[in-house]
Design an enzyme around this catalytic site. Structure first.
Site, PDB file in Angstrom:
ATOM      1  N   HIS A  40       0.832  -1.211   0.000  1.00  0.00           N
ATOM      2  CA  HIS A  40       0.000   0.000   0.000  1.00  0.00           C
ATOM      3  C   HIS A  40       0.856   1.245   0.000  1.00  0.00           C
ATOM      4  CE1 HIS A  40      -4.423  -0.732   0.789  1.00  0.00           C
ATOM      5  NE2 HIS A  40      -3.950  -1.957   0.687  1.00  0.00           N
ATOM      6  N   GLU A 108      -5.244  -0.548  -7.559  1.00  0.00           N
ATOM      7  CA  GLU A 108      -6.335   0.269  -7.009  1.00  0.00           C
ATOM      8  C   GLU A 108      -5.882   1.722  -6.996  1.00  0.00           C
ATOM      9  OE1 GLU A 108      -6.326  -2.145  -3.555  1.00  0.00           O
ATOM     10  OE2 GLU A 108      -8.339  -2.901  -3.923  1.00  0.00           O
TER      11      GLU A 108
END
Length: 329
Positions: A40, A108
């Site tokens: 992330h 994403e």
């Protein structure tokens, strides 16, 4: 339980690198094996509070544990060129031979839009991922290679640091097309916990793709990432889920949302019933055991578990004693 492995999904968007490493070592002491580390650039919601560089943390995890490990998952398409992902994965496997794997996905916006540029629709993101896979596989030969495709260019080069054998590549898949192509083109599958019916469809499509390529799907790794909330009381388990992991109750596709602060606003709309069928929230270890057993029975042979609360040490101790020994392959 020799044929099934239960590891940890290291939530690097929630725990600092140091804490993640300490928890990984502790998890092994309690019978867990393996680490699937989140890649992330930002956490889902600000309350989670972290987002460390996965490749640095994987090296430290490897140094402090003995099981398998890999990124679950990295996107070799926007923020990181596929050549860089190939180099990172090859270096990790060269350092810890036989222990690592490369998990890739189509990305994403939360993590990938940070470098600017156009954010494409899902079908294009999937095409980019499969072209990236092609580049990574070329580089994993260790030979001089080049590439000129729809999305990527690679001038003649090679990976100079190569392991004896490249790490296996697993692809994150949830839809019918991606699951089929994963079976055909990758070494294994990664998918998030969902209803057993939905997972059966994913495994079925994965199997079709594998058989098309002349592979035996039964012998291929099928990795499942499971988020759950366990605490000493049901109320505490619910509180942890709502505060720390409201994204687990968001029923809409999340790949186009760009900011943790947008997710934070959406979290205000999440109700307890939204977690139904998506995440098990209970103080009863047996409820969690039954849920994990269903996944094993469905055909998953490697499950990486993340308890969404901050009560990690207590959870590892309780699950190590009351859940893992009772699971059967």
């Amino acid at each position: 339980m020799s044929e099934v492995q239960i590891g940890i999904a290291a939530a690097l968007e929630q725990f600092s690198p140091r804490e993640s490493i300490e928890l990984a070592a502790l998890a092994e002491q309690h019978g867990f094996s393996g680490q699937m580390a989140a890649d992330h650039f930002q956490p889902w919601v600000p309350a989670q509070g972290q987002a460390s560089f996965v490749w640095s943390v994987l090296a430290s995890l490897a140094e402090n544990t003995t099981g398998d490990l890999g990124p679950g998952v990295t996107c070799p398409s926007f923020r990181q060129h596929p050549a860089m992902v190939a180099q990172a994965a090859a270096t990790l496997e060269a350092t810890y031979p036989g222990r690592t794997w490369l998990g890739i996905g189509s990305g994403e916006a939360l993590n990938e839009h940070v470098i600017g540029g156009y954010w494409p629709e899902a079908p294009e993101r999937v095409r980019r991922m499969f072209e990236a896979l092609e580049i990574i596989n070329k580089l994993f030969t260790g030979k001089d290679v080049k590439h000129s495709g729809e999305f990527f260019k690679l001038h003649t080069t090679r990976l100079w640091t190569m392991p004896e054998a490249p790490p296996p590549i697993y692809i994150a898949s949830a839809g019918p097309y991606t699951s089929r192509k994963t079976g055909e083109l990758a070494d294994g599958l990664i998918t998030p916990g969902a209803s057993v019916e939905k997972l059966a469809g994913i495994l079925d499509n994965f199997g079709k793709g594998a058989r098309k390529a002349g592979k035996d799907p039964d012998s291929m790794p099928k990795l499942l990432q499971v988020h759950l909330s366990w605490a000493d009381t049901d109320e505490e388990a619910w509180d942890n889920a709502m505060r720390q992991w409201p994204n687990g109750g968001m029923k809409f596709p999340k790949a186009d949302v760009r900011s943790p602060f947008d997710f934070e606003q959406m979290a205000k709309l999440v109700r307890r019933e939204d977690f139904e069928g998506r995440m098990v929230i209970s103080a009863d270890p047996d409820v969690h055991r039954a849920s994990l057993q269903r996944y094993i029975d469905a055909g998953f042979n490697r499950i990486y578990v993340h308890n969404v609360g901050r009560n990690q040490q207590r959870w590892l101790e309780v699950f190590g004693r009351e859940v893992l020994p009772k699971l059967t392959a």
